[in-house]
Design a protein around this motif. Structure first.
Motif, PDB file in Angstrom:
ATOM      1  N   TYR A   1       0.837  -1.204   0.000  1.00 11.05           N
ATOM      2  CA  TYR A   1       0.000   0.000   0.000  1.00 11.05           C
ATOM      3  C   TYR A   1       0.872   1.254   0.000  1.00 11.05           C
ATOM      4  N   TYR A   2       1.923   1.239   0.808  1.00  9.47           N
ATOM      5  CA  TYR A   2       2.805   2.407   0.862  1.00  9.47           C
ATOM      6  C   TYR A   2       3.471   2.655  -0.488  1.00  9.47           C
ATOM      7  N   ILE A   3       3.915   1.599  -1.120  1.00  9.34           N
ATOM      8  CA  ILE A   3       4.594   1.752  -2.409  1.00  9.34           C
ATOM      9  C   ILE A   3       3.625   2.236  -3.486  1.00  9.34           C
ATOM     10  N   SER A   4       2.452   1.625  -3.587  1.00  6.81           N
ATOM     11  CA  SER A   4       1.523   1.999  -4.667  1.00  6.81           C
ATOM     12  C   SER A   4       0.890   3.368  -4.433  1.00  6.81           C
TER      13      SER A   4
ATOM     14  N   GLU B   1      -6.960  -0.099   6.034  1.00  7.23           N
ATOM     15  CA  GLU B   1      -5.519   0.167   6.041  1.00  7.23           C
ATOM     16  C   GLU B   1      -5.131   1.021   4.834  1.00  7.23           C
ATOM     17  N   GLN B   2      -5.645   0.645   3.661  1.00  6.42           N
ATOM     18  CA  GLN B   2      -5.269   1.366   2.449  1.00  6.42           C
ATOM     19  C   GLN B   2      -5.702   2.825   2.510  1.00  6.42           C
ATOM     20  N   GLU B   3      -6.896   3.096   3.032  1.00  5.04           N
ATOM     21  CA  GLU B   3      -7.336   4.491   3.160  1.00  5.04           C
ATOM     22  C   GLU B   3      -6.458   5.253   4.149  1.00  5.04           C
ATOM     23  N   GLY B   4      -6.055   4.598   5.223  1.00  3.05           N
ATOM     24  CA  GLY B   4      -5.161   5.241   6.189  1.00  3.05           C
ATOM     25  C   GLY B   4      -3.827   5.584   5.568  1.00  3.05           C
TER      26      GLY B   4
ATOM     27  N   ARG C   1      -3.348   6.055   2.340  1.00  2.20           N
ATOM     28  CA  ARG C   1      -3.631   7.102   1.350  1.00  2.20           C
ATOM     29  C   ARG C   1      -3.683   8.476   2.015  1.00  2.20           C
ATOM     30  N   ALA C   2      -4.346   8.575   3.156  1.00  4.17           N
ATOM     31  CA  ALA C   2      -4.427   9.854   3.864  1.00  4.17           C
ATOM     32  C   ALA C   2      -3.030  10.315   4.291  1.00  4.17           C
ATOM     33  N   HIS C   3      -2.212   9.387   4.754  1.00  2.44           N
ATOM     34  CA  HIS C   3      -0.832   9.711   5.141  1.00  2.44           C
ATOM     35  C   HIS C   3      -0.066  10.266   3.938  1.00  2.44           C
ATOM     36  N   ILE C   4      -0.148   9.571   2.817  1.00  5.60           N
ATOM     37  CA  ILE C   4       0.545  10.000   1.601  1.00  5.60           C
ATOM     38  C   ILE C   4       0.043  11.383   1.165  1.00  5.60           C
ATOM     39  N   GLN C   5      -1.248  11.597   1.231  1.00  2.00           N
ATOM     40  CA  GLN C   5      -1.808  12.891   0.838  1.00  2.00           C
ATOM     41  C   GLN C   5      -1.317  14.006   1.756  1.00  2.00           C
TER      42      GLN C   5
ATOM     43  N   ILE D   1      -8.963  12.216   0.835  1.00  2.00           N
ATOM     44  CA  ILE D   1      -9.590  11.718   2.057  1.00  2.00           C
ATOM     45  C   ILE D   1      -8.916  12.292   3.303  1.00  2.00           C
ATOM     46  N   ASP D   2      -7.817  13.020   3.118  1.00  2.00           N
ATOM     47  CA  ASP D   2      -7.132  13.683   4.228  1.00  2.00           C
ATOM     48  C   ASP D   2      -7.857  14.990   4.523  1.00  2.00           C
ATOM     49  N   LYS D   3      -8.650  15.000   5.584  1.00  2.00           N
ATOM     50  CA  LYS D   3      -9.434  16.189   5.939  1.00  2.00           C
ATOM     51  C   LYS D   3      -8.557  17.373   6.338  1.00  2.00           C
ATOM     52  N   ARG D   4      -7.298  17.123   6.660  1.00  2.00           N
ATOM     53  CA  ARG D   4      -6.393  18.175   7.112  1.00  2.00           C
ATOM     54  C   ARG D   4      -5.500  18.710   5.980  1.00  2.00           C
TER      55      ARG D   4
END
Length: 187
Positions: free
Chosen positions: A58-61, A115-118, A120-124, A142-145
């Protein structure tokens, strides 16, 4: 008769030069799922191998889609979660791998469905710190911040995350230490 022997005095390297991982937020990571997993398990050997292969993927993609350095993002997840041990405000069920919105007991942080959404939010969120461009993200935001990160691009490397992403002035150096450990798995 004399015999002449010619030899080639070529130096044979005995040690492979260690790979240096970038400390930049933007760009491609170097480590693959297996290397990230092996690094992670060296720090948290009780974690399930197959689950970590999927998680590292997930982190890589997700990082590749947004031009974020997956090595840096993965190192940050390790720091923020204590190698997925959690223990502070954020819990495993929140799928929040970077402490998004985790401030105090009244603001424990953002929740994500999977997990994947979490990831994704981190990456964003890293994207907001790493780039000055107002670009459209490849994936749905999906990152509200994300919108609150100003100025954009205030952290081109892990070192500028200290005092911006985290109040900890040693934050960038702590990420640097993790990345240095990760480099030994790039073989």
């Amino acid at each position: 008769h004399s015999l002449l022997i010619f030899t080639n005095c070529k130096t044979i390297p005995t040690e492979k030069k260690q790979v240096e991982l970038s400390r930049k937020i933007l760009g491609q990571g170097i480590l693959n799922e297996l290397q990230l997993t092996n690094f992670f398990l060296s720090q948290n050997p009780n974690y399930n191998y197959e689950d970590m292969i999927t998680f590292a993927g997930y982190y890589i993609s997700e990082a590749a889609q947004e031009n974020i350095n997956s090595d840096v993002a993965f190192a940050q997840m390790c720091l923020e979660t204590g190698y997925l041990s959690f223990g502070n405000l954020v819990t495993k069920e929140m799928h929040n791998y970077c402490g998004l919105g985790a401030i105090d007991e009244n603001n424990k942080g953002e929740w994500f469905k999977t997990e994947q959404e979490g990831v994704r939010a981190h990456i964003q969120h890293l994207h907001a710190y790493g780039t000055t461009e107002e670009v459209t993200l490849k994936n749905q935001l999906i990152d509200k911040r994300y919108k609150w990160v100003r100025p954009r691009g205030k952290a081109p490397t892990v070192f500028e995350l200290a005092g911006t992403w985290a109040a900890d002035k040693e934050y960038g150096q702590k990420l640097n230490v993790i990345l240095s450990k990760m480099e030994t798995f790039a073989k």
